[in-house]
Design an enzyme around this catalytic site. Structure first.
Site, PDB file in Angstrom:
ATOM      1  N   HIS A 115      -3.910   3.167   5.121  1.00 55.99           N
ATOM      2  CA  HIS A 115      -3.895   2.002   4.236  1.00 55.99           C
ATOM      3  C   HIS A 115      -4.359   2.441   2.852  1.00 55.99           C
ATOM      4  O   HIS A 115      -4.759   3.576   2.636  1.00 55.99           O
ATOM      5  CB  HIS A 115      -4.893   0.947   4.726  1.00 55.99           C
ATOM      6  CG  HIS A 115      -4.541   0.311   6.034  1.00 55.99           C
ATOM      7  ND1 HIS A 115      -4.153  -0.995   6.140  1.00 55.99           N
ATOM      8  CD2 HIS A 115      -4.509   0.806   7.302  1.00 55.99           C
ATOM      9  CE1 HIS A 115      -3.919  -1.285   7.407  1.00 55.99           C
ATOM     10  NE2 HIS A 115      -4.119  -0.199   8.130  1.00 55.99           N
ATOM     11  N   ARG A 120       2.027  -8.222   1.097  1.00 53.10           N
ATOM     12  CA  ARG A 120       1.220  -7.494   2.107  1.00 53.10           C
ATOM     13  C   ARG A 120       1.803  -7.622   3.526  1.00 53.10           C
ATOM     14  O   ARG A 120       1.836  -6.645   4.273  1.00 53.10           O
ATOM     15  CB  ARG A 120      -0.194  -8.067   2.096  1.00 53.10           C
ATOM     16  CG  ARG A 120      -1.113  -7.651   3.250  1.00 53.10           C
ATOM     17  CD  ARG A 120      -2.455  -8.339   3.136  1.00 53.10           C
ATOM     18  NE  ARG A 120      -3.281  -8.247   4.311  1.00 53.10           N
ATOM     19  CZ  ARG A 120      -4.230  -7.298   4.490  1.00 53.10           C
ATOM     20  NH1 ARG A 120      -4.445  -6.380   3.568  1.00 53.10           N
ATOM     21  NH2 ARG A 120      -4.974  -7.307   5.578  1.00 53.10           N
ATOM     22  N   GLU A 136      -8.540   4.282   4.276  1.00 47.20           N
ATOM     23  CA  GLU A 136      -8.255   3.492   3.089  1.00 47.20           C
ATOM     24  C   GLU A 136      -8.151   4.515   1.968  1.00 47.20           C
ATOM     25  O   GLU A 136      -9.164   5.061   1.535  1.00 47.20           O
ATOM     26  CB  GLU A 136      -9.392   2.499   2.812  1.00 47.20           C
ATOM     27  CG  GLU A 136      -9.388   1.295   3.701  1.00 47.20           C
ATOM     28  CD  GLU A 136      -8.309   0.293   3.305  1.00 47.20           C
ATOM     29  OE1 GLU A 136      -7.730   0.404   2.207  1.00 47.20           O
ATOM     30  OE2 GLU A 136      -8.048  -0.591   4.119  1.00 47.20           O
ATOM     31  N   GLU A 174       0.849  -1.191   0.000  1.00 48.49           N
ATOM     32  CA  GLU A 174       0.000   0.000   0.000  1.00 48.49           C
ATOM     33  C   GLU A 174       0.888   1.245   0.000  1.00 48.49           C
ATOM     34  O   GLU A 174       0.943   2.002   0.975  1.00 48.49           O
ATOM     35  CB  GLU A 174      -0.962  -0.067   1.188  1.00 48.49           C
ATOM     36  CG  GLU A 174      -1.852  -1.306   1.083  1.00 48.49           C
ATOM     37  CD  GLU A 174      -2.619  -1.675   2.338  1.00 48.49           C
ATOM     38  OE1 GLU A 174      -3.189  -2.776   2.374  1.00 48.49           O
ATOM     39  OE2 GLU A 174      -2.658  -0.875   3.281  1.00 48.49           O
TER      40      GLU A 174
END
Ligand SMILES: Nc1ncc(C[C@H](C[SeH])C(=O)O)cc1Cl
Ligand SMILES: [Zn+2]
Ligand SMILES: [Zn+2]
Ligand SMILES: [Zn+2]
Length: 299
Positions: free
Chosen positions: A192, A122, A266, A67
């Protein structure tokens, strides 16, 4: 010159942490809170004019390696804070009264791996099982309803919760720092990507948090501030029902430690590029996110 509208590899970011602290000694100091599985130093930037932090906000970026827009935002935030202190009224007021603890990349080993081996990685890079699978999802490793929902006890899972709560050096470093500074830390922000959502507790249950109403109001205002710039659409709400239920997250853990202002962003986008957000979108994403972040600070 350092570029804030490019993705920077770890070697550049770690040099930047030293340089920015050296460039603004009255505003920025660098603290090592631990080391990663692969023995990389975990540096936290302490930003603000307070001698001893009375009111602080902790910001974690890069808990998930792929990310990349998340560490980019943490760098952007520090750049804006140092550049506009003494010029921008709001930022000056904030930096005179608040301390920001900014962790530019929580999952450093994973971030390096996305640059060198697997862009879509991740988890972290610890090897804690007898399988040949690597990595624990650090956002499932915190000691809050650990491994109960939205996570897996299988080492090969992308949401592997680890062999135990706080089993990972990265988790332990963050949790220890928060515990040692719990009196002063009033807010926790975790960045994120992707989905364009502003989430708040809980993720580990569909039960509404005790301070749900206030969290919702703060989130609503923050999303309004964010979309005022480029009309970017964000949804907001409790994590469990807005995205999906998960246990062991940093945001839920912080909230249950008593840090009532706990929010998870996000960031962009909604799937067009996903984790591979192009560099030309870093600037607009960071500018709109600054507005949301400062809106939360002000409340
Ligand atoms: N407490 C939370 N737990 C998980 C998420 C979603 C992120 C999205 Se990458 C995750 O899966 O860790 C978001 C929140 Cl607020
Ligand atoms: Zn994530
Ligand atoms: Zn995500
Ligand atoms: Zn209300």
């Amino acid at each position: 010159r350092y570029s804030y509208s490019k993705y920077n590899k770890w070697e550049k970011i770690v040099a930047w942490t030293a340089n920015i602290a050296a460039k603004y000694p009255k505003l920025v100091s660098r603290i090592q809170i631990g080391t990663t599985t692969e023995e990389r130093p975990m540096y936290l930037l302490k930003v603000g004019k307070q001698r001893s932090a009375k009111n602080a906000i902790f910001i974690d970026c890069g808990i998930h390696a792929r990310e990349w827009i998340s560490p980019a935002f943490c760098q952007w935030f520090v750049k804006e804070a140092t550049k506009t202190y003494g010029k921008d009224k709001l930022m000056t007021k904030l930096l005179n009264s608040l301390t920001f603890y900014i962790l530019p990349v929580l999952n450093i080993d994973g971030y390096v791996w996305t640059w060198t081996a697997d862009r879509m990685w991740r988890k972290n890079r610890s090897n804690s099982s007898n399988t040949n699978c690597i990595g624990t999802d650090l956002n499932r490793n915190f000691d809050v309803q650990w491994c109960s929902i939205g996570s897996s006890n299988k080492a090969c899972s992308e949401v592997y919760c680890g062999p135990a709560a706080e089993s990972e050096k990265e988790t332990k470093a963050v949790a220890n720092f928060i515990r040692n500074n719990i009196q002063s830390i009033k807010a926790y922000l975790s960045f994120h990507s992707y989905s364009q959502m502003l989430l708040y507790p809980y993720s580990y249950t569909y039960e509404l948090a005790p301070t749900h109403e206030e969290l919702n109001d703060v989130a609503k205002a923050a999303v309004g501030a964010l979309s005022s710039l480029y009309r970017t659409n964000y949804t907001y709400g409790p994590a469990a029902s807005t995205i999906y239920p998960t246990s062991g997250s940093s945001a839920d853990w912080a909230y249950d430690k008593g840090i009532k202002y706990s929010f998870t962003f996000e960031l962009r986008d909604r799937g067009k590029y996903g984790f591979l957000l192009p560099e030309y979108l870093i600037k607009s994403t960071c500018k709109e996110t600054m507005l949301a972040t400062l809106s939360i600070k002000r409340q």
